[in-house]
Design an enzyme around this catalytic site. Sequence first.
Site, PDB file in Angstrom:
ATOM      1  N   ASN A   1      -4.275   6.113  16.718  1.00  0.00           N
ATOM      2  CA  ASN A   1      -5.463   6.038  15.879  1.00  0.00           C
ATOM      3  C   ASN A   1      -6.052   4.634  16.018  1.00  0.00           C
ATOM      4  O   ASN A   1      -5.543   3.703  15.405  1.00  0.00           O
ATOM      5  CB  ASN A   1      -5.002   6.304  14.441  1.00  0.00           C
TER       6      ASN A   1
ATOM      7  N   GLY B   1       6.786  -1.617   6.411  1.00  0.00           N
ATOM      8  CA  GLY B   1       8.191  -2.024   6.408  1.00  0.00           C
ATOM      9  C   GLY B   1       9.094  -1.066   7.159  1.00  0.00           C
ATOM     10  O   GLY B   1       8.758   0.087   7.401  1.00  0.00           O
ATOM     11  N   GLU B   2      10.253  -1.599   7.545  1.00  0.00           N
ATOM     12  CA  GLU B   2      11.312  -0.788   8.161  1.00  0.00           C
ATOM     13  C   GLU B   2      12.319  -0.474   7.047  1.00  0.00           C
ATOM     14  O   GLU B   2      13.049  -1.367   6.585  1.00  0.00           O
ATOM     15  CB  GLU B   2      11.956  -1.599   9.306  1.00  0.00           C
TER      16      GLU B   2
ATOM     17  N   CYS C   1       1.055  -1.555  15.707  1.00  0.00           N
ATOM     18  CA  CYS C   1       1.032  -1.440  14.244  1.00  0.00           C
ATOM     19  C   CYS C   1       0.343  -2.639  13.595  1.00  0.00           C
ATOM     20  O   CYS C   1       0.705  -3.787  13.846  1.00  0.00           O
ATOM     21  CB  CYS C   1       2.472  -1.332  13.742  1.00  0.00           C
TER      22      CYS C   1
ATOM     23  N   CYS D   1       3.379   8.580   0.928  1.00  0.00           N
ATOM     24  CA  CYS D   1       3.909   7.686   1.957  1.00  0.00           C
ATOM     25  C   CYS D   1       4.151   6.334   1.293  1.00  0.00           C
ATOM     26  O   CYS D   1       3.210   5.691   0.826  1.00  0.00           O
ATOM     27  CB  CYS D   1       2.887   7.602   3.081  1.00  0.00           C
TER      28      CYS D   1
ATOM     29  N   SER E   1      11.793   7.192   7.668  1.00  0.00           N
ATOM     30  CA  SER E   1      11.408   7.018   9.072  1.00  0.00           C
ATOM     31  C   SER E   1      11.806   5.620   9.524  1.00  0.00           C
ATOM     32  O   SER E   1      11.467   4.632   8.883  1.00  0.00           O
ATOM     33  CB  SER E   1       9.891   7.200   9.189  1.00  0.00           C
TER      34      SER E   1
ATOM     35  N   GLU F   1       0.815  -1.213   0.000  1.00  0.00           N
ATOM     36  CA  GLU F   1       0.000   0.000   0.000  1.00  0.00           C
ATOM     37  C   GLU F   1       0.845   1.258   0.000  1.00  0.00           C
ATOM     38  O   GLU F   1       1.963   1.281   0.505  1.00  0.00           O
ATOM     39  CB  GLU F   1      -0.929  -0.013   1.206  1.00  0.00           C
TER      40      GLU F   1
ATOM     41  N   CYS G   1      -0.674   6.132   9.932  1.00  0.00           N
ATOM     42  CA  CYS G   1       0.603   5.474  10.186  1.00  0.00           C
ATOM     43  C   CYS G   1       0.412   4.138  10.911  1.00  0.00           C
ATOM     44  O   CYS G   1      -0.335   4.052  11.872  1.00  0.00           O
ATOM     45  CB  CYS G   1       1.453   6.396  11.039  1.00  0.00           C
TER      46      CYS G   1
ATOM     47  N   SER H   1      11.081   6.863  15.069  1.00  0.00           N
ATOM     48  CA  SER H   1       9.917   6.536  15.892  1.00  0.00           C
ATOM     49  C   SER H   1      10.412   6.338  17.308  1.00  0.00           C
ATOM     50  O   SER H   1      10.975   5.293  17.628  1.00  0.00           O
ATOM     51  CB  SER H   1       9.257   5.246  15.383  1.00  0.00           C
ATOM     52  N   LEU H   2      10.248   7.342  18.141  1.00  0.00           N
ATOM     53  CA  LEU H   2      10.803   7.288  19.496  1.00  0.00           C
ATOM     54  C   LEU H   2       9.769   6.684  20.464  1.00  0.00           C
ATOM     55  O   LEU H   2      10.014   5.699  21.114  1.00  0.00           O
ATOM     56  CB  LEU H   2      11.229   8.704  19.904  1.00  0.00           C
TER      57      LEU H   2
ATOM     58  N   CYS I   1       6.379  -6.569   7.604  1.00  0.00           N
ATOM     59  CA  CYS I   1       7.483  -5.976   8.373  1.00  0.00           C
ATOM     60  C   CYS I   1       7.894  -6.942   9.476  1.00  0.00           C
ATOM     61  O   CYS I   1       7.055  -7.616  10.071  1.00  0.00           O
ATOM     62  CB  CYS I   1       7.050  -4.644   8.980  1.00  0.00           C
TER      63      CYS I   1
ATOM     64  N   CYS J   1       6.114  -3.993  15.870  1.00  0.00           N
ATOM     65  CA  CYS J   1       5.707  -2.941  16.813  1.00  0.00           C
ATOM     66  C   CYS J   1       4.271  -3.221  17.269  1.00  0.00           C
ATOM     67  O   CYS J   1       3.406  -3.576  16.467  1.00  0.00           O
ATOM     68  CB  CYS J   1       5.812  -1.567  16.162  1.00  0.00           C
TER      69      CYS J   1
HETATM   70  S1  SF4 Z   1       5.521   0.650  12.851  1.00  0.00           S
HETATM   71 FE1  SF4 Z   1       6.832   0.501  11.043  1.00  0.00          FE
HETATM   72  S2  SF4 Z   1       8.655  -0.629  11.805  1.00  0.00           S
HETATM   73 FE2  SF4 Z   1       7.024  -0.975  13.307  1.00  0.00          FE
HETATM   74  S3  SF4 Z   1       6.047  -2.929  12.656  1.00  0.00           S
HETATM   75 FE3  SF4 Z   1       4.904  -1.210  11.731  1.00  0.00          FE
HETATM   76  S4  SF4 Z   1       5.774  -0.979   9.688  1.00  0.00           S
HETATM   77 FE4  SF4 Z   1       7.241  -2.144  10.927  1.00  0.00          FE
END
Ligand code: SF4
Length: 346
Positions: A293, A162-163, A116, A102, A194, A89, A336, A217-218, A109, A113
């Site tokens: 969100n 993804g990272e 996410c 974006c 990011s 996406e 996000c 991403s802190l 990923c 996280c």
């Molecule tokens: S926030 Fe970003 S790095 Fe973390 S699991 Fe989701 S896509 Fe991966």
Amino acid sequence: MKTSFYSYSLPELRALFEAQGLSATGAAKLYHWRYKHRAPASGNELSKATQSYLQENMSFELPEIDRVQEAGDRTVKFLFRLADGKKVETVLIPSNRKYGICLSSQVGCAMKCSFCHTGLQGLSRNLETHEIVGQLLGAQRWLSEQRPGKDRIATVVFMGQGEPLHNFDSVRRACEIFLSQHGLSFASDKVTISTAGYLPGLVRWKAEMPGVNIALSLHAVEMKKRDELIPINARFPLDEVLAQIDQIPRNRKRFVIYEYLLAKGFNDSVEDAEALGEKLKGKKAFVNLIPFNPYPGAKYERPTEEEARAFKAVLDEHGIPTLIRFTKGTDILAACGQLNSKPPTG
Ligand code: SF4
């Protein structure tokens, strides 16, 4: 098998042409036509030998659009189908008469996280450079057809699935293509990567990444909380990540963007804000506060606007420029950490 034109930086394309005994100036012309005119080079621009080489060896296909969802605020979410049938996406985020895009860097990923949707899916595979560049070109083509005259993509962020630093080589090459004056000509401060804090990629950044913006991403300063939100924090602790980011050379005016997800009752107290202010003391920092969100089945809640403003007030006192990002496109799950996801069932 044909290789994709959109996987080559210009120096790589020149080298390829030279290795094939073709004129290197043809590489710049081809780049110019494909990226500036978004069209094949016109008849006599390229030699016959170059044209027949391209025909036999190079593909100019873009990922196919599988689905488009348009939100009431003009946000557009694309589901692109890749050559192997996998899907990623991409989101266009409106800003005045322009758009930010974006991009995704992986299918799924590996970072897991906890807030996410994408993290729940695990990693399927890395995207190739042409699949990253293709998201931008495919979205641009759709915009030009559907919203002519209001179709300018002005900024690029790697904040989708993804990272990005876990797929360093493809992302780096995509950035080179975005920045190339013969290519898409984005200014380096209009492109942002990011990261969740993937240290091996940050170590490489200094020597290898073109001068694009970095966002971290802190999300929490206290280690236990950050471990929960971003499990790779246990392997790559925040202090090591921050120290590595400090080593990346930056233009004097350039800020590092720190993203901070606000989850009600978890990391949004005044004490959390104080800890963040202390942690960023002396840094050229810009903080984006992102009220969580919620999606069906999510384990965190969204703080009220008042609570978000109270958190910001503490950072204001520390002299740290801060914005609260009220997410766009929430009616199509384009916020996000919510890409290529269906609400969990059961
Ligand atoms: S926030 Fe970003 S790095 Fe973390 S699991 Fe989701 S896509 Fe991966």
